[in-house]
Motif scaffolding. Structure first.
Motif, PDB file in Angstrom:
ATOM      1  N   ARG A   1       2.001   1.904  -3.472  1.00 19.22           N
ATOM      2  CA  ARG A   1       0.904   2.483  -4.251  1.00 19.22           C
ATOM      3  C   ARG A   1       0.754   3.971  -3.934  1.00 19.22           C
TER       4      ARG A   1
ATOM      5  N   ASP B   1      -9.156  -2.661  -4.064  1.00 27.58           N
ATOM      6  CA  ASP B   1      -8.202  -3.733  -4.336  1.00 27.58           C
ATOM      7  C   ASP B   1      -8.958  -4.986  -4.776  1.00 27.58           C
TER       8      ASP B   1
ATOM      9  N   ASN C   1       1.250   6.688  -6.914  1.00 26.41           N
ATOM     10  CA  ASN C   1       0.017   7.246  -7.476  1.00 26.41           C
ATOM     11  C   ASN C   1      -0.568   8.413  -6.695  1.00 26.41           C
TER      12      ASN C   1
ATOM     13  N   ASP D   1      -5.525   8.633  -5.016  1.00 28.32           N
ATOM     14  CA  ASP D   1      -5.657   7.297  -5.603  1.00 28.32           C
ATOM     15  C   ASP D   1      -5.573   6.236  -4.511  1.00 28.32           C
ATOM     16  N   PHE D   2      -4.643   6.424  -3.574  1.00 25.33           N
ATOM     17  CA  PHE D   2      -4.479   5.494  -2.453  1.00 25.33           C
ATOM     18  C   PHE D   2      -5.751   5.456  -1.603  1.00 25.33           C
ATOM     19  N   HIS D   3      -6.325   6.612  -1.320  1.00 25.04           N
ATOM     20  CA  HIS D   3      -7.512   6.694  -0.477  1.00 25.04           C
ATOM     21  C   HIS D   3      -8.724   6.041  -1.135  1.00 25.04           C
ATOM     22  N   ASN D   4      -8.830   6.141  -2.456  1.00 27.20           N
ATOM     23  CA  ASN D   4      -9.992   5.606  -3.176  1.00 27.20           C
ATOM     24  C   ASN D   4      -9.719   4.245  -3.818  1.00 27.20           C
ATOM     25  N   TRP D   5      -8.634   3.625  -3.482  1.00 26.51           N
ATOM     26  CA  TRP D   5      -8.210   2.377  -4.115  1.00 26.51           C
ATOM     27  C   TRP D   5      -9.135   1.221  -3.736  1.00 26.51           C
TER      28      TRP D   5
ATOM     29  N   THR E   1       0.823  -1.208   0.000  1.00 24.78           N
ATOM     30  CA  THR E   1       0.000   0.000   0.000  1.00 24.78           C
ATOM     31  C   THR E   1       0.861   1.264   0.000  1.00 24.78           C
TER      32      THR E   1
END
Length: 712
Positions: free
Chosen positions: A66, A80, A70, A74-78, A63
């Protein structure tokens, strides 16, 4: 003595005042302790390589990578889609992001300075770096409670104590790596706020608490300990305007900030774990209002008003709490919280929690192994705190008592106990040494008149007794250093991803089966392949093999994990139905019968059976069916038919009956269970062997396709 003074003159130290000399010595000792804290955690890097350890850290590393590549949004809305197939997982709303954000900020800061470093190395060395910061915080915290001398001793101890090192070695990229620093920083700022009643210190405490909440779920311990401290001060008559200001600001600002973490949300005002803090906050307002009325009303009028208000207020509060709980507005305690209050709760009700090794009760041997000398010096420090009670001392006493209980219930919480053991031991050792060092005859010339005055207060062999006591403490401290170094080197510096053992000739043997198997999956299976394994290995599979997995270490969905347990515990035909239902392409198991690796799936199999049978779909799975007729857990000829026919047994022991593992033992000798397997000659019907690692630790099977219609 003359030579020492000449040396000090030569380097210009004799020209400094006494206060500056003491400050310089303190800074030197503290700097050495920080360097020691960092370097003592590098054994794993020196012996193996710069590699991430264990299981959870691989998810954190994935994470973080990522986030760096990004950006935060992007990390907050990822979402998986590689995890928990076919459900998936929303990452931003299901994690504490403090660790990842910290590593990302450090990585960007180093790159801003044109220091080129890989994000993996930032993750590997983050915990040792924060352990150095923890040394500094422990010094200042102990200094506030006692004095600078006790702070230096405590800081030196926290630098090397195994109870803390176990979760902060290089490569241990887990939440606790920074969370202990956050927790102790919050405690230090809380004590400063209560001592001064300052709004600025209270705001800093709230910010530190926010950092703690963003980093680790253990913040619940902190948000219950601080209210307990305030409540104790109320009961003992120590509540004051300083405490009111400190707690009101810390709680209100800290709670609002903590609710900005998506994973926390409205939990601080909706869940039972946080109700104590809210209740104490209300009590603070009531007590402050009562004090205001008492100062502005006659005693008779105040008593009448006080009785009426208290009756109405308590009744309204009780009804509100009851109604909110009844309608589900206040969530009940979680299973993990219940297991802290009742150690048998998880075992009887939630096997998925009880199956985790770090959730087991702590043995007496573990206390000594992780704390050694601190076990004996802790009561000494506790005695000195009781002897000189203050608001700060009451806080560390409460911290001591509560952390001892919780560390006894759950071995993982030894991490919370270790800092206060160092603080209390630092106070005990420092005070004891200060007492006896004054009694040692330095041998310097003392005027006869002064000697005669001292003799009246002296007792026989006073200097000799003091010398013996100081020598004993010095010996104990020396053994503590050797013990900590040995434990760190041998027990806590071995990455689970790379194993090592000693051969008969004494040479070290490296077992790199895990990475060998994960690389095989990465380069020899379709990119959309679904891998079924027990949840322990989920994070490593997604991070290293980059393949879709069914369950992982998040363990948020007990039903899904139970389904995997049912597949492992059932005969091939039933397991095949489950695997096809879940679109499984490959099955991975960990087997130690060849190499002697004891943390394999056969030793975990009973937990798979218990968890698999804990849901209605697995009602047919009974733990007793997998024991031998004598009630023992065996894999030899006495094992039950259910055991012999289970998918787990067949995957682990397929072709194993042909292998000679030890000289003088029959083929199929399991080196972990020390038994000859009972079912050697069998073939797999619905699986085919795809890969077996060099030492047979990782075995991967491909699920066969369904036959075409019309085939017989």
């Amino acid at each position: 003595m003359t030579k020492a003074r000449s040396f000090l003159d030569a380097i210009g130290l004799n020209s400094l005042s006494q206060a500056k000399k003491e400050t310089l010595i303190q800074m030197t000792i503290l700097s050495v302790a920080c360097i020691l804290a960092f370097s003592a955690r590098l054994f794993s890097v020196l012996r193996f390589e710069s590699v991430i350890h264990e299981f959870d850290p691989y998810f954190n590393y994935r994470t973080t990578k990522r986030l760096v590549e990004n950006g935060y949004y992007d990390f907050h809305n990822w979402f998986d889609d590689r995890a928990w197939y076919p459900l998936g997982r929303i990452i931003g709303g299901t994690i504490y992001p403090g660790l990842m954000v910290t590593a990302s900020c450090l990585f960007n800061f180093l790159n801003f300075l044109n220091i080129t470093i890989n994000i993996r190395n930032v993750c590997v060395f983050l915990a040792p770096l924060f352990s150095s910061f923890t040394v500094i915080v422990v010094y200042f915290l102990t200094k506030e409670v006692k004095n600078a001398g006790a702070g230096l001793v405590a800081a030196s101890m926290i630098a090397i104590v195994p109870g803390y090192i176990s979760r902060s070695v290089a490569g241990s990229y887990d939440n606790e790596g920074i969370a202990i620093f956050c927790m102790l920083l919050t405690y230090y700022l809380w004590i400063k706020a209560t001592k001064t009643g300052s709004i600025s210190w209270s705001l800093l405490c709230a910010l530190a608490y926010f950092y703690m909440v963003s980093s680790w779920g253990g913040y619940v311990f902190l948000i219950n300990l601080i209210p307990l401290h305030v409540l104790t001060l109320m009961i003992t008559g120590r509540f004051s305007h300083r405490i009111y200001v400190a707690y009101s600001i810390t709680y209100s600002v800290g709670t609002i900030l903590s609710m900005q973490i998506p994973f926390v949300g409205f939990a601080p005002v909706e869940t039972s774990e946080h109700m104590a803090a809210l209740g104490v906050f209300g009590l603070c307002q009531i007590l402050a209002f009562v004090n205001y009325l008492q100062a502005n009303m006659s005693p008779a009028s105040f008593n009448v008003l006080f009785r009426g208000v208290m009756t109405i207020g308590l009744t309204a509060a009780g009804l509100s709490f009851g109604i909110a709980s009844f309608f589900g507005k206040i969530a009940p305690w979680t299973g993990r919280f219940y297991s802290l209050l009742d150690p048998s709760y998880a075992k009887n009700n939630i096997p998925i929690i009880a199956s985790v090794s770090e959730h087991q009760p702590t043995t007496w041997a573990s206390f000594y192994f992780d704390l050694q000398l601190l076990v004996f010096m802790f009561p000494v420090g506790l005695y000195y705190c009781f002897r000189e009670l203050s608001d700060a001392n009451i806080f560390v006493i409460l911290y001591s008592v509560t952390s001892i209980y919780f560390a006894g219930v759950m071995v993982r919480l030894m991490l919370v106990l270790a800092p206060i053991m160092c603080i209390m031991s630092g106070i005990g050792i420092s005070t004891t040494l200060s007492t006896y060092m004054k009694n040692i005859d330095s041998g310097e010339h003392v005027p006869a008149t002064v000697k005669n005055k001292k003799k009246a207060a002296d007792y026989p062999i006073k200097s000799e007794i003091a010398t013996v006591m100081v020598t004993i403490i010095a010996i104990f401290l020396t053994t503590f250093v050797f013990h900590c170094t040995w434990v760190t080197s041998e027990a806590y510096s071995s990455p689970s991803i790379v194993l090592a053992a000693r051969g008969h000739d004494g040479n070290r043997i490296i077992f790199d089966d895990f990475r060998e198997a994960y690389n095989w999956l990465k380069f020899n299976t379709p990119e959309d392949a679904k891998i079924m394994s027990w949840w322990d290995y989920g994070y490593q599979l997604t991070a290293m093999a980059n393949r879709t997995i069914l369950v992982d270490n998040n363990t948020w969905n007990n039903t899904h994990i139970s389904r995997v347990g049912q597949a492992m515990a059932s005969p091939e035909e039933h397991s095949y139905t489950i695997m096809k239902e879940l679109d499984v392409d490959y099955v991975l198991v960990i087997f130690g019968g060849m190499s002697g690796y004891s943390s394999d799936d056969i030793n975990k199999f009973l937990w798979m059976i218990r968890i698999g049978g804990s849901t209605p779909e697995g009602a047919h799975i009974k733990e007793g069916d997998y024991y031998s007729s004598s009630g023992e857990y065996k894999v030899d000829k006495d094992a039950s038919d259910a055991m012999h026919n289970s998918l787990m047994y067949k995957m682990c022991y397929y072709r194993f009956g042909e292998v000679m593992t030890e000289q003088g033992k029959p083929t199929g000798w399991d080196r972990v269970r020390n038994q000859e397997i009972g079912n050697k000659d069998f073939e797999l019907d619905v699986l085919e062997e795809a890969f077996t690692s060099e030492h047979w630790i990782v075995r991967i099977y491909k699920v066969k396709d369904l036959d075409n219609r019309g085939n017989k």
